[in-house]
Design a protein around this motif. Structure first.
Motif, mmCIF file in Angstrom:
data_model
loop_
_atom_site.group_PDB
_atom_site.id
_atom_site.type_symbol
_atom_site.label_atom_id
_atom_site.label_comp_id
_atom_site.label_asym_id
_atom_site.label_seq_id
_atom_site.Cartn_x
_atom_site.Cartn_y
_atom_site.Cartn_z
ATOM 1 N N LEU A 3 -0.294 2.090 -5.892
ATOM 2 C CA LEU A 3 -1.271 1.369 -7.104
ATOM 3 C C LEU A 3 0.268 1.209 -8.169
ATOM 4 O O LEU A 3 0.247 0.163 -9.095
ATOM 5 C CB LEU A 3 -2.019 1.634 -7.278
ATOM 6 C CG LEU A 3 -2.594 1.186 -6.027
ATOM 7 C CD1 LEU A 3 -4.242 1.471 -6.012
ATOM 8 C CD2 LEU A 3 -3.216 -0.270 -6.770
ATOM 9 N N SER A 6 3.084 -1.412 -7.926
ATOM 10 C CA SER A 6 3.114 -2.536 -7.942
ATOM 11 C C SER A 6 1.919 -3.213 -9.008
ATOM 12 O O SER A 6 2.370 -4.033 -9.565
ATOM 13 C CB SER A 6 1.882 -2.472 -6.301
ATOM 14 O OG SER A 6 0.782 -2.259 -6.516
ATOM 15 N N THR A 15 -3.098 -7.894 -7.534
ATOM 16 C CA THR A 15 -2.877 -6.803 -7.170
ATOM 17 C C THR A 15 -4.084 -6.366 -5.966
ATOM 18 O O THR A 15 -4.285 -5.680 -4.658
ATOM 19 C CB THR A 15 -2.261 -5.013 -7.139
ATOM 20 O OG1 THR A 15 -1.531 -5.675 -8.542
ATOM 21 C CG2 THR A 15 -2.294 -4.437 -6.690
ATOM 22 N N ARG A 19 -4.227 -6.356 -2.011
ATOM 23 C CA ARG A 19 -4.326 -5.675 -1.104
ATOM 24 C C ARG A 19 -5.430 -5.664 0.075
ATOM 25 O O ARG A 19 -5.312 -5.248 0.881
ATOM 26 C CB ARG A 19 -4.957 -4.151 -1.700
ATOM 27 C CG ARG A 19 -5.409 -3.140 -0.897
ATOM 28 C CD ARG A 19 -5.967 -1.841 -2.048
ATOM 29 N NE ARG A 19 -6.418 -0.977 -1.143
ATOM 30 C CZ ARG A 19 -7.016 0.401 -1.550
ATOM 31 N NH1 ARG A 19 -7.472 0.347 -2.378
ATOM 32 N NH2 ARG A 19 -7.046 1.511 -1.357
ATOM 33 N N GLN A 168 -12.372 -6.742 5.235
ATOM 34 C CA GLN A 168 -11.595 -7.046 4.354
ATOM 35 C C GLN A 168 -11.947 -8.593 4.110
ATOM 36 O O GLN A 168 -11.702 -9.043 3.414
ATOM 37 C CB GLN A 168 -10.725 -6.874 4.574
ATOM 38 C CG GLN A 168 -10.581 -5.029 5.394
ATOM 39 C CD GLN A 168 -10.480 -4.273 3.908
ATOM 40 O OE1 GLN A 168 -9.976 -4.610 2.651
ATOM 41 N NE2 GLN A 168 -11.525 -3.082 3.990
ATOM 42 N N LEU A 204 2.445 -3.409 -2.354
ATOM 43 C CA LEU A 204 1.637 -3.849 -2.086
ATOM 44 C C LEU A 204 1.472 -3.466 -0.162
ATOM 45 O O LEU A 204 0.113 -3.973 0.297
ATOM 46 C CB LEU A 204 1.329 -5.280 -3.094
ATOM 47 C CG LEU A 204 0.735 -6.367 -2.991
ATOM 48 C CD1 LEU A 204 -0.856 -5.510 -3.229
ATOM 49 C CD2 LEU A 204 1.007 -7.455 -3.119
ATOM 50 N N LEU A 207 0.423 -0.596 0.960
ATOM 51 C CA LEU A 207 -1.211 -0.451 0.377
ATOM 52 C C LEU A 207 -2.076 -1.286 1.612
ATOM 53 O O LEU A 207 -3.604 -0.667 1.642
ATOM 54 C CB LEU A 207 -0.989 -0.845 -1.265
ATOM 55 C CG LEU A 207 -2.875 -0.792 -1.731
ATOM 56 C CD1 LEU A 207 -2.691 0.644 -2.130
ATOM 57 C CD2 LEU A 207 -2.741 -1.551 -3.227
ATOM 58 N N GLY A 208 -1.536 -2.554 1.571
ATOM 59 C CA GLY A 208 -2.667 -2.821 2.575
ATOM 60 C C GLY A 208 -3.065 -2.647 3.678
ATOM 61 O O GLY A 208 -3.881 -2.292 4.166
ATOM 62 N N CYS A 211 -2.418 1.440 3.642
ATOM 63 C CA CYS A 211 -4.167 2.478 3.504
ATOM 64 C C CYS A 211 -5.408 1.769 2.986
ATOM 65 O O CYS A 211 -6.599 2.048 2.482
ATOM 66 C CB CYS A 211 -3.770 2.555 1.847
ATOM 67 S SG CYS A 211 -2.070 3.678 1.121
ATOM 68 N N THR A 212 -5.204 0.430 3.302
ATOM 69 C CA THR A 212 -6.578 -0.531 3.588
ATOM 70 C C THR A 212 -6.629 -0.284 5.013
ATOM 71 O O THR A 212 -8.228 0.028 5.363
ATOM 72 C CB THR A 212 -6.581 -0.812 2.913
ATOM 73 O OG1 THR A 212 -6.326 -0.839 1.210
ATOM 74 C CG2 THR A 212 -7.873 -2.103 2.702
#
Length: 281
Positions: A3, A6, A15, A19, A168, A204, A207-208, A211-212
């Motif tokens: 985070l 980005s 952002t 994500r 999501q 990013l 992160l997607g 982390c997601t």
């Protein structure tokens, strides 16, 4: 870390939206690879709503909070998630609140405070907005576990990868109008996204996907297997790992506070996740 790389370049809403959109794309690809049918058996709407409550709103809240309060404050407030889970369960879902859970939660909060001590900030309306945003996020995290159990698990369950994908998609739909409004009022954000270098884009994407996508597959599996309260206790580990990454990647120094705070967090996890039973007479 992702985070911080980005967001300053791409902006808040691009952002946050990027994500969840990347996470949805990654999960869709996973479903295709594993040949899981996109069949929600009439529970598509609950899956979408779980995404709004469990991803869209919390991600947005923590992004807003990052504008007004230090990261340490956000981490401390994030560790309230198990406490909120216990309170929500006791107030609205008929859950029994044991003494060990209460003691464990407060031990964990004490450990987080020891770990994440930071200088005081002046209490003004901006700080209050930041703190309130974090608390709203923890309420969402504390609630989504019970709603998942009521809407999904008790109705026969659902593949955790399919449920993560649906969530999501719900978060993406929820955040899309906000992204469009943000780009309308700040059209320079579009150019910033397109002109961002490789490093912000890699951050990013990580992160997607990591982390997601991966995180929510594990999250929904844990909810089904160990329940909402024990699942949310992982939030106690966020500040601990924040210190670890700082030591490994940013050359930050460790202290006795880290050892004592980590010990309290370990005790908290033991108290909250262990089932204590009374001896029979």
């Amino acid at each position: 870390m992702f985070l911080r790389i980005s967001t300053p370049v791409m902006g808040v809403m691009p952002t946050v939206f990027g994500r969840v959109f990347i996470a949805a794309v990654g999960l869709y690809a996973l479903l295709k690879i594993t040949r899981i049918k996109l069949s929600f058996d009439g529970r598509l709407i609950p899956a979408l709503v779980l995404g709004v409550i469990g991803s869209g709103i919390p991600f947005l809240c923590y992004t807003i909070a990052s504008l007004y309060i230090p990261a340490g404050y956000s981490a401390i407030l994030n560790a309230n998630t198990p406490l909120m889970s216990v309170l929500v369960g006791g107030l609205f879902f008929g859950e029994q609140v044991s003494i060990s859970k209460i003691l464990g939660i407060f031990a964990g909060l004490a450990g987080v405070w020891v770990l994440m001590q930071s200088g005081p900030v002046a209490l003004d309306w901006q700080v209050l907005i930041g703190m309130l945003s974090c608390l709203i996020a923890t309420v969402c995290y504390g609630t989504v576990g019970y709603l998942t159990r009521v809407w999904i698990t008790r109705q026969g369950g659902m593949d955790n990868r399919l449920l993560a994908f649906g969530s999501q998609v719900g978060a993406t739909i929820f955040l899309l109008p906000m992204l469009l409004v943000s780009l309308y009022w700040h059209p320079e954000q579009g150019g910033a996204v397109l002109g961002a270098g490789i490093k912000p884009w890699l951050a990013l994407i990580a992160l997607g996907f990591v982390c997601t996508s991966l995180a929510y597959i594990l999250f929904f599996r844990l909810l089904a297997e160990v329940g909402p309260v024990r699942t949310t206790t992982v939030t106690f580990l966020i500040p601990l790992f924040g210190v670890l990454w700082g030591y490994v990647f940013l050359d930050e120094q460790l202290s006795l506070a880290h050892l004592s705070g980590g010990g309290l967090i370990a005790l908290a996890l033991l108290l909250v996740t262990t089932q204590f039973r009374r001896r029979r007479q």
